[in-house]
Design a protein around this motif. Structure first.
Motif, PDB file in Angstrom:
ATOM      1  N   HIS A 213      -4.091  -5.045  -7.024  1.00  0.00           N
ATOM      2  CA  HIS A 213      -4.498  -3.051  -7.126  1.00  0.00           C
ATOM      3  C   HIS A 213      -3.398  -2.566  -6.407  1.00  0.00           C
ATOM      4  O   HIS A 213      -2.029  -3.060  -5.770  1.00  0.00           O
ATOM      5  CB  HIS A 213      -5.325  -3.172  -5.197  1.00  0.00           C
ATOM      6  CG  HIS A 213      -5.676  -3.719  -4.582  1.00  0.00           C
ATOM      7  ND1 HIS A 213      -5.067  -3.841  -3.728  1.00  0.00           N
ATOM      8  CD2 HIS A 213      -5.614  -5.586  -4.661  1.00  0.00           C
ATOM      9  CE1 HIS A 213      -4.972  -4.551  -2.692  1.00  0.00           C
ATOM     10  NE2 HIS A 213      -5.903  -5.708  -3.166  1.00  0.00           N
TER      11      HIS A 213
ATOM     12  N   ALA B 183       0.751  -1.424  -6.115  1.00  0.00           N
ATOM     13  CA  ALA B 183       1.090  -1.511  -5.366  1.00  0.00           C
ATOM     14  C   ALA B 183       2.498  -1.893  -5.202  1.00  0.00           C
ATOM     15  O   ALA B 183       3.484  -1.684  -4.177  1.00  0.00           O
ATOM     16  CB  ALA B 183       0.201  -1.546  -4.288  1.00  0.00           C
ATOM     17  N   THR B 184       2.648  -3.352  -5.839  1.00  0.00           N
ATOM     18  CA  THR B 184       3.727  -4.304  -5.539  1.00  0.00           C
ATOM     19  C   THR B 184       4.586  -4.090  -7.218  1.00  0.00           C
ATOM     20  O   THR B 184       5.005  -4.922  -6.881  1.00  0.00           O
ATOM     21  CB  THR B 184       2.827  -5.005  -5.532  1.00  0.00           C
ATOM     22  OG1 THR B 184       1.660  -6.140  -6.312  1.00  0.00           O
ATOM     23  CG2 THR B 184       2.220  -5.444  -4.211  1.00  0.00           C
TER      24      THR B 184
ATOM     25  N   GLU C 138       0.889 -10.719  -6.047  1.00  0.00           N
ATOM     26  CA  GLU C 138       0.010 -11.227  -4.485  1.00  0.00           C
ATOM     27  C   GLU C 138      -1.755 -10.666  -4.506  1.00  0.00           C
ATOM     28  O   GLU C 138      -2.261 -11.676  -4.598  1.00  0.00           O
ATOM     29  CB  GLU C 138       0.246 -10.336  -3.685  1.00  0.00           C
ATOM     30  CG  GLU C 138      -0.312 -10.850  -1.921  1.00  0.00           C
ATOM     31  CD  GLU C 138       0.560 -10.157  -0.849  1.00  0.00           C
ATOM     32  OE1 GLU C 138       1.124  -9.231  -0.982  1.00  0.00           O
ATOM     33  OE2 GLU C 138      -0.582 -10.320   0.443  1.00  0.00           O
ATOM     34  N   ALA C 139      -2.173  -9.482  -5.565  1.00  0.00           N
ATOM     35  CA  ALA C 139      -3.053  -8.788  -5.609  1.00  0.00           C
ATOM     36  C   ALA C 139      -2.969  -7.571  -6.132  1.00  0.00           C
ATOM     37  O   ALA C 139      -2.075  -7.590  -6.773  1.00  0.00           O
ATOM     38  CB  ALA C 139      -4.020  -8.150  -4.414  1.00  0.00           C
TER      39      ALA C 139
ATOM     40  N   ALA D  29      -2.998  -1.334  -0.075  1.00  0.00           N
ATOM     41  CA  ALA D  29      -1.595  -2.047  -0.329  1.00  0.00           C
ATOM     42  C   ALA D  29      -2.409  -3.046   0.127  1.00  0.00           C
ATOM     43  O   ALA D  29      -2.880  -3.455   0.951  1.00  0.00           O
ATOM     44  CB  ALA D  29      -0.704  -1.408   0.314  1.00  0.00           C
ATOM     45  N   PRO D  30      -1.981  -4.431  -0.830  1.00  0.00           N
ATOM     46  CA  PRO D  30      -2.341  -6.222  -0.611  1.00  0.00           C
ATOM     47  C   PRO D  30      -1.994  -6.498   0.968  1.00  0.00           C
ATOM     48  O   PRO D  30      -3.465  -6.529   1.565  1.00  0.00           O
ATOM     49  CB  PRO D  30      -1.873  -6.648  -1.423  1.00  0.00           C
ATOM     50  CG  PRO D  30      -1.558  -6.158  -2.072  1.00  0.00           C
ATOM     51  CD  PRO D  30      -1.422  -4.578  -1.654  1.00  0.00           C
ATOM     52  N   GLY D  31      -0.620  -5.739   1.726  1.00  0.00           N
ATOM     53  CA  GLY D  31      -0.823  -6.538   3.076  1.00  0.00           C
ATOM     54  C   GLY D  31      -1.849  -5.599   3.955  1.00  0.00           C
ATOM     55  O   GLY D  31      -2.686  -6.251   5.207  1.00  0.00           O
TER      56      GLY D  31
ATOM     57  N   LEU E  45      -4.659  -4.178   3.218  1.00  0.00           N
ATOM     58  CA  LEU E  45      -6.111  -4.591   3.010  1.00  0.00           C
ATOM     59  C   LEU E  45      -6.549  -6.081   4.438  1.00  0.00           C
ATOM     60  O   LEU E  45      -7.400  -6.371   4.764  1.00  0.00           O
ATOM     61  CB  LEU E  45      -6.432  -4.465   1.733  1.00  0.00           C
ATOM     62  CG  LEU E  45      -7.121  -3.568   1.037  1.00  0.00           C
ATOM     63  CD1 LEU E  45      -8.065  -4.106  -0.326  1.00  0.00           C
ATOM     64  CD2 LEU E  45      -7.844  -2.653   1.569  1.00  0.00           C
TER      65      LEU E  45
END
Lengths: 106, 415
Positions: free
Chosen positions: A106, A76-77, A103-104, B119-121, B123
């Motif tokens: 996934h 994603a990032t 940040e994460a 995406a992290p945001g 979630l």
């Protein structure tokens, strides 16, 4: 032994000495650096050991291979300096390498 | 109706070339385990020609061989044109295009349209909603009486989540689990979906409902829900209705069955291993590593299928172009060469995410972290409320070798 600095998303730094031939992913996982999941254990098959390579080191780490680029394209990032850390193998030339964690995973 | 199958004891006596682990009845009565154990030991890449339902197919049963197929998407195709991703070949004219059943580059383009939903945001935003709903569902459960955990908790929490992701009318949310169940139903099970015609009728209703939603969303500003994302996405906005349906079914099944059955499985496994349940109560921090262990131990999708597009060597066997190749995740997840003491449910494993349940490679489950998040929050809220959720009867399982699921889990929460 060559060293790698891992910088977590919140800025926390971890400097780890890493045996030649081991992957940058392995260095994080074996030393408890948080933020690298490495679900597939280094098969270039999950994109959960994603790191951003410090610009100064990009030329030395090289570009992702075909499979890696394809996996990274689903992170994603992802950014232009994204790599999967299981695909960066430690060499003396990488002594001092700096990677930042997203940040994460996934 | 259910065709008779041999009992589990035959797993070790049937000649290898007649061994067929794929019959749905085996997964319903859980007699499939010794078949996979034998295959892992004696024929890790095995050709079966005796299936009455699925025709000839290869079984890949060891972790490392499954991984080799997963990362080799060039030689092992997922394309629906070759038969797609499950062991059952649907009639050619009824095949559903969907991105899980496509190869690059189309797969990549379509997957990227929906990927931002997890995406992290996003979630992080969903976390509060999940917690609030999980709490409400748990607070509404009866005390001191027997009820079906699957119906009251597993299904309810997952359809609520799915309704949110689609921005689907909340009062109609049970349609989503109905469509999901219809999509995966095995006609031989003798249930509501007893023919492909019946399934197509249900699909038509599903498509009609969602077409209305598409029309609303396509004429509005893009929003962060799955329908709007598909309606505005570069790679998806000109999809045919059949392809829209295919991708909907993918997202519905993907968001439904898997999490549902892991929610049910967790309660069952903790009851089967009281020592682990006690460990969890003493240290709720173990939820973090328990969640992936539940997903491994359940393996809610028993397999994924590929089709070889050229001759390829795997585990010493020559697989021919056109052959059907079934990766039995449920077997790879019990492979002692990859996972220590794989038969045991251990909530504090060191590397709990090294399991095959989400697949690997480019088709790896897009919603894996959302699934984990739902389970994590649910267990946090369960532990906060209940000393124990007791399983008080035998679970009933799904008649399917694709969905490894639980339909009934009688439980009781002490008053």
């Amino acid at each position: 032994m060559p060293q790698v600095t891992y910088i977590e998303h919140d800025g926390t730094e971890h400097r780890i000495a890493l045996e030649e031939g081991l992957s940058v992913m392995r260095g994080a996982v074996d030393n408890g650096v948080p933020g690298i999941d490495a679900d597939c254990g280094g098969e270039c098959a999950c994109a959960t050991c994603h790191v951003y390579v410090d610009e100064a080191w990009l030329a030395k780490t090289g570009a992702p291979g075909e499979q890696e680029a394809s996996m990274l394209s689903f992170a994603a990032t992802a950014q232009p300096n994204s790599r999967l850390s299981c695909q960066i193998t430690m060499t003396p030339a990488l002594d001092g390498l700096v990677v930042r964690l997203p940040e994460a995973q996934h | 109706m259910n065709a008779p199958v041999n009992p589990a004891s035959d797993a070790w006596t049937t000649p290898l070339d007649q061994l067929d682990p794929s019959h749905p009845a085996r997964f319903q009565d859980h007699s499939m385990w010794p078949y996979f154990e034998r295959l892992r030991r004696e024929a890790p890449v095995h050709h079966s020609t005796t299936s009455p339902l699925f025709g000839p197919y290869w079984s890949v049963t060891k972790y490392k061989d499954i991984m080799a197929v997963e990362v080799n998407h060039r030689q092992f195709s997922s394309d629906s044109g070759h038969g797609g991703i499950s062991i059952r070949d649907r009639p050619k004219d009824l095949r559903l295009p969907m991105f899980i059943a496509m190869d690059p580059p189309r797969h990549d383009e379509q997957r990227k349209v929906v990927q931002p939903i997890v995406a992290p945001g996003n979630l992080a935003k969903l976390e509060g909603i999940i917690r609030e709903r999980a709490g409400r569902i748990l607070d509404g459960l009866p005390r001191g009486e027997t009820f079906n955990w699957v119906e009251h908790v597993s299904i309810e929490l997952t359809v609520q989540m799915l309704a949110t992701l689609f921005d689907f009318p909340f009062e109609d949310r049970r349609k989503l689990s109905f469509w999901s169940d219809c999509a995966t139903a095995v006609p031989e099970a003798g249930g509501f979906i007893d023919s492909e015609e019946k399934r197509e009728q249900v699909f038509a209703e599903c498509l009609a409902y969602f077409t209305e939603l598409w029309n609303q969303r396509v004429n509005a500003e893009p929003r962060p829900d799955l329908i709007s994302m598909l309606a505005h996405g570069e790679a998806t906005r000109t999809m045919s209705p059949r392809e829209y349906l295919g991708n909907l079914i993918l997202l519905i099944v993907g968001g439904n069955d898997t999490t549902r059955n892991s929610i049910s499985g967790g309660v069952l496994f903790l009851n089967q291993t009281p020592g682990e349940y006690a460990k969890l109560r003493a240290n709720p921090g173990l939820i973090e590593s328990m969640v992936p262990e539940i997903i491994r131990y359940q393996t809610p999708l028993a397999h994924m299928r590929r089709t070889a597009v050229e001759d390829v060597e795997l585990g010493g066997q020559r697989i021919r172009a056109g052959d059907k190749v079934v990766m039995w995740y449920i077997s790879g997840n019990r492979d002692p060469e990859a996972i220590e003491e794989p038969e045991r449910f251990i909530i504090d494993r060191k590397r709990p995410r090294q399991h095959l349940s989400f697949g690997f490679g480019i088709h790896r489950c897009v919603g894996n972290r959302l699934a984990e998040l739902q389970l994590k929050i649910l267990w946090e809220e369960i532990l906060r409320r209940f000393e124990r959720v007791e399983v008080v009867g035998e679970p009933k399982r799904v008649f399917s070798s694709f969905i490894h699921g639980i339909t009934d889990l009688p439980v009781r929460i002490p008053a």
